[in-house]
Design a protein around this motif. Sequence first.
Motif, PDB file in Angstrom:
ATOM      1  N   THR A   1       0.844  -1.469  -0.160  1.00 12.45           N
ATOM      2  CA  THR A   1       0.405  -0.075   0.396  1.00 12.45           C
ATOM      3  C   THR A   1       0.867   1.703   0.175  1.00 12.45           C
ATOM      4  O   THR A   1       0.222   2.403   0.465  1.00 12.45           O
ATOM      5  CB  THR A   1      -1.009   0.470   1.357  1.00 12.45           C
ATOM      6  N   SER A   2       2.206   1.038   0.098  1.00 11.29           N
ATOM      7  CA  SER A   2       3.210   2.247  -0.099  1.00 11.29           C
ATOM      8  C   SER A   2       3.243   3.027  -1.633  1.00 11.29           C
ATOM      9  O   SER A   2       3.528   1.364  -1.832  1.00 11.29           O
ATOM     10  CB  SER A   2       3.880   2.146   0.810  1.00 11.29           C
ATOM     11  N   VAL A   3       3.616   3.327  -1.246  1.00  7.85           N
ATOM     12  CA  VAL A   3       4.384   3.915  -3.348  1.00  7.85           C
ATOM     13  C   VAL A   3       4.826   5.994  -3.524  1.00  7.85           C
ATOM     14  O   VAL A   3       4.167   6.456  -2.171  1.00  7.85           O
ATOM     15  CB  VAL A   3       3.308   4.023  -4.079  1.00  7.85           C
ATOM     16  N   SER A   4       5.452   5.969  -3.982  1.00  4.09           N
ATOM     17  CA  SER A   4       6.025   6.835  -4.212  1.00  4.09           C
ATOM     18  C   SER A   4       6.156   7.504  -5.965  1.00  4.09           C
ATOM     19  O   SER A   4       6.301   6.764  -6.955  1.00  4.09           O
ATOM     20  CB  SER A   4       8.048   7.221  -3.904  1.00  4.09           C
ATOM     21  N   ARG A   5       5.437   8.147  -6.079  1.00  2.75           N
ATOM     22  CA  ARG A   5       4.869   8.689  -7.206  1.00  2.75           C
ATOM     23  C   ARG A   5       5.955   9.606  -8.541  1.00  2.75           C
ATOM     24  O   ARG A   5       5.746   9.194  -9.574  1.00  2.75           O
ATOM     25  CB  ARG A   5       3.548  10.015  -7.816  1.00  2.75           C
ATOM     26  N   VAL A   6       7.323   9.655  -7.864  1.00  5.13           N
ATOM     27  CA  VAL A   6       7.795  10.617  -8.329  1.00  5.13           C
ATOM     28  C   VAL A   6       8.885   9.073  -8.918  1.00  5.13           C
ATOM     29  O   VAL A   6       9.499   8.916  -9.471  1.00  5.13           O
ATOM     30  CB  VAL A   6       8.876  11.410  -7.120  1.00  5.13           C
ATOM     31  N   GLY A   7       9.154   8.162  -7.522  1.00  5.26           N
ATOM     32  CA  GLY A   7      10.047   6.729  -8.079  1.00  5.26           C
ATOM     33  C   GLY A   7      11.008   6.563  -8.096  1.00  5.26           C
ATOM     34  O   GLY A   7      11.426   7.651  -7.489  1.00  5.26           O
ATOM     35  N   SER A   8      11.482   5.840  -9.240  1.00  4.02           N
ATOM     36  CA  SER A   8      12.794   6.250  -9.368  1.00  4.02           C
ATOM     37  C   SER A   8      13.858   7.113  -9.676  1.00  4.02           C
ATOM     38  O   SER A   8      14.859   7.548 -10.054  1.00  4.02           O
ATOM     39  CB  SER A   8      13.193   4.759  -9.910  1.00  4.02           C
ATOM     40  N   ALA A   9      12.901   8.218 -10.221  1.00  4.65           N
ATOM     41  CA  ALA A   9      13.311   9.639 -10.622  1.00  4.65           C
ATOM     42  C   ALA A   9      14.000  10.342  -9.558  1.00  4.65           C
ATOM     43  O   ALA A   9      15.016  11.459  -9.320  1.00  4.65           O
ATOM     44  CB  ALA A   9      12.429  10.845 -11.114  1.00  4.65           C
ATOM     45  N   ALA A  10      13.993   9.642  -8.618  1.00  7.23           N
ATOM     46  CA  ALA A  10      14.528  10.582  -7.445  1.00  7.23           C
ATOM     47  C   ALA A  10      15.707   9.808  -6.457  1.00  7.23           C
ATOM     48  O   ALA A  10      15.649  10.164  -5.631  1.00  7.23           O
ATOM     49  CB  ALA A  10      13.462  10.582  -6.285  1.00  7.23           C
ATOM     50  N   GLN A  11      16.336   7.878  -6.982  1.00  3.69           N
ATOM     51  CA  GLN A  11      17.462   8.057  -6.626  1.00  3.69           C
ATOM     52  C   GLN A  11      18.653   8.053  -7.285  1.00  3.69           C
ATOM     53  O   GLN A  11      18.302   8.480  -8.659  1.00  3.69           O
ATOM     54  CB  GLN A  11      16.868   6.286  -6.418  1.00  3.69           C
ATOM     55  N   ARG A  12      19.852   7.833  -7.006  1.00  7.93           N
ATOM     56  CA  ARG A  12      20.448   7.960  -7.321  1.00  7.93           C
ATOM     57  C   ARG A  12      20.571   6.134  -8.227  1.00  7.93           C
ATOM     58  O   ARG A  12      20.626   5.671  -7.567  1.00  7.93           O
ATOM     59  CB  ARG A  12      21.790   8.213  -6.361  1.00  7.93           C
ATOM     60  N   LYS A  13      21.566   6.534  -9.222  1.00  8.38           N
ATOM     61  CA  LYS A  13      21.583   4.955 -10.271  1.00  8.38           C
ATOM     62  C   LYS A  13      22.211   4.139  -9.349  1.00  8.38           C
ATOM     63  O   LYS A  13      22.196   3.121  -9.568  1.00  8.38           O
ATOM     64  CB  LYS A  13      22.556   5.777 -11.224  1.00  8.38           C
ATOM     65  N   ALA A  14      23.024   4.151  -8.478  1.00  3.05           N
ATOM     66  CA  ALA A  14      23.585   2.648  -7.414  1.00  3.05           C
ATOM     67  C   ALA A  14      22.777   2.340  -7.086  1.00  3.05           C
ATOM     68  O   ALA A  14      22.678   1.418  -6.987  1.00  3.05           O
ATOM     69  CB  ALA A  14      24.488   3.246  -6.751  1.00  3.05           C
TER      70      ALA A  14
END
Length: 514
Positions: free
Chosen positions: A366-379
């Motif tokens: 039930t948890s989600v981030s609509r920004v997703g991997s756009a807010a993650q560093r590539k590593a």
Amino acid sequence: MNINVNQLSETISKKLNNERSKILEVGTVLTVADGVATVCGLEDVMFSEVVKFSSGALGQVQSIYYDSCSILILEDEIAVTEGDVVSRTHEILKVPVGKHLLGRVVDALGKPLDGDILDVDEKREIEVKAPGVMQRQSVHEPLQTGIKIIDALIPIGRGQRQLIIGDRQTGKTTVALDTILNQASINKSVPENERVYCIYVAIGQKESTIARLKQTLLEHDALQYTIIVSACAGDVAVKQFLAAYTGCTMGEYFRDNGMHGLIVYDDLSKHAIAYREISLLLRRPPGREAFPGDIFYIHSRLLERAAKMSRDRGSGSLTALPIVETQEKDISAYIPTNVISITDGQIFLDSSLFYQNIKPAISIGTSVSRVGSAAQRKAMKQVVGSLKLELAEFRELEAFMQFSSDLDQDTKNAIRKGQLLTTLLTQGASQPVDFVEQVMMFFATQNGFLDHVEVDEVKAIAKKMTIFLEAKHSDLLDRINTLGKIEEADSNQLKEILSGFFNIKQSNEEQKGL
């Protein structure tokens, strides 16, 4: 004696207008009840304008009628009595902003609560319009929380609005507090323009809770990067309502000056209840669950002020972590659904996981981030892979664990992998994990180095692994941290290093067994 009639008429008219304007600038208190004063005579007063009573107390205009207006008393309610004179100030409520507030505890009006005098360099209105689309840019910079399960599976970006939602006593405040502690840890090793300054808004909390929170921040050297805005349970409803906007204004100072801010609203359920109380006292018609019809607008105009600003406006950001309390996991209630629709995702804390001692008790389904991997560093993106899918599959299979003897080998393997991941992702309060350590843990998991480790020992062995890497191969870790990604050569080197580490460990254990 010559008299110019036109000139005389103009002079008299000016004097009458001046007298009339003076009369319109003041009013008289008709009634006072429950923190609301009904005033007549302020014919030209504006909505949300601050007014001053003859006793020295301040009030804010909330309702304007044909022959009177309703004013919320902001302070010294007892001093306001019937017949008092009320005068206009022609100003919207303003609060102090700036770096000098860091490390301080202030109330909903920006006044210090920690005893020391506050130097005011700049004041801003608490009600301003949120930045438009053209003033923003997309969220793309990660905000590291230090919480493994969030940074890996539900990433938060600078400028994002991520809701923390769950039942009472499931660790919502702990998640927000750990995020603040991690910012303080990162701030010590980054340039000043990359630091994240935090604002914690406590709405309807006990004073003892706020005191404990301040002490925790102090112990972890995080108070110097944090502003605490306190509207405790003993404060009047209007202060609990205004505290959120006060904190947001203080955060906007960092956003608008090319810096980065993080604001925690703890919590918006109590904020909505405070506004409901105010609205009912003002005799506004109640709607669903007795909340006023504009409760959605109240929260949307607050949360929309969180943003990642465009390069033309300094590239600053304000990230919002609103907290909402549910009853019996009911996320379909009025306030939760409102805030879910405003935010960019939610972190749902499940009470059943909490009672199983799985902390943080974050429900992957039930948890989600609509920004997703756009807010993650590539590593991080390189090493998390199918982690979320494996965890979600495990939660589905948990019901069959009692029938383990009848399960096929693939199902047993999936359950064991899920147990291992769940244990690896558990984390104690006030123990944020830095970016590189997280990447190393997930790299080892992804490449099967932890597959044969006992579930009860996986956290201890993963910790020993990271200590070994930091001691023997710090240059490799520094390179990965600087680049923000794992190059193929670095990946091969890591695999070789970890193969040696786990083979040595396994051989040592075999010798002990013999």
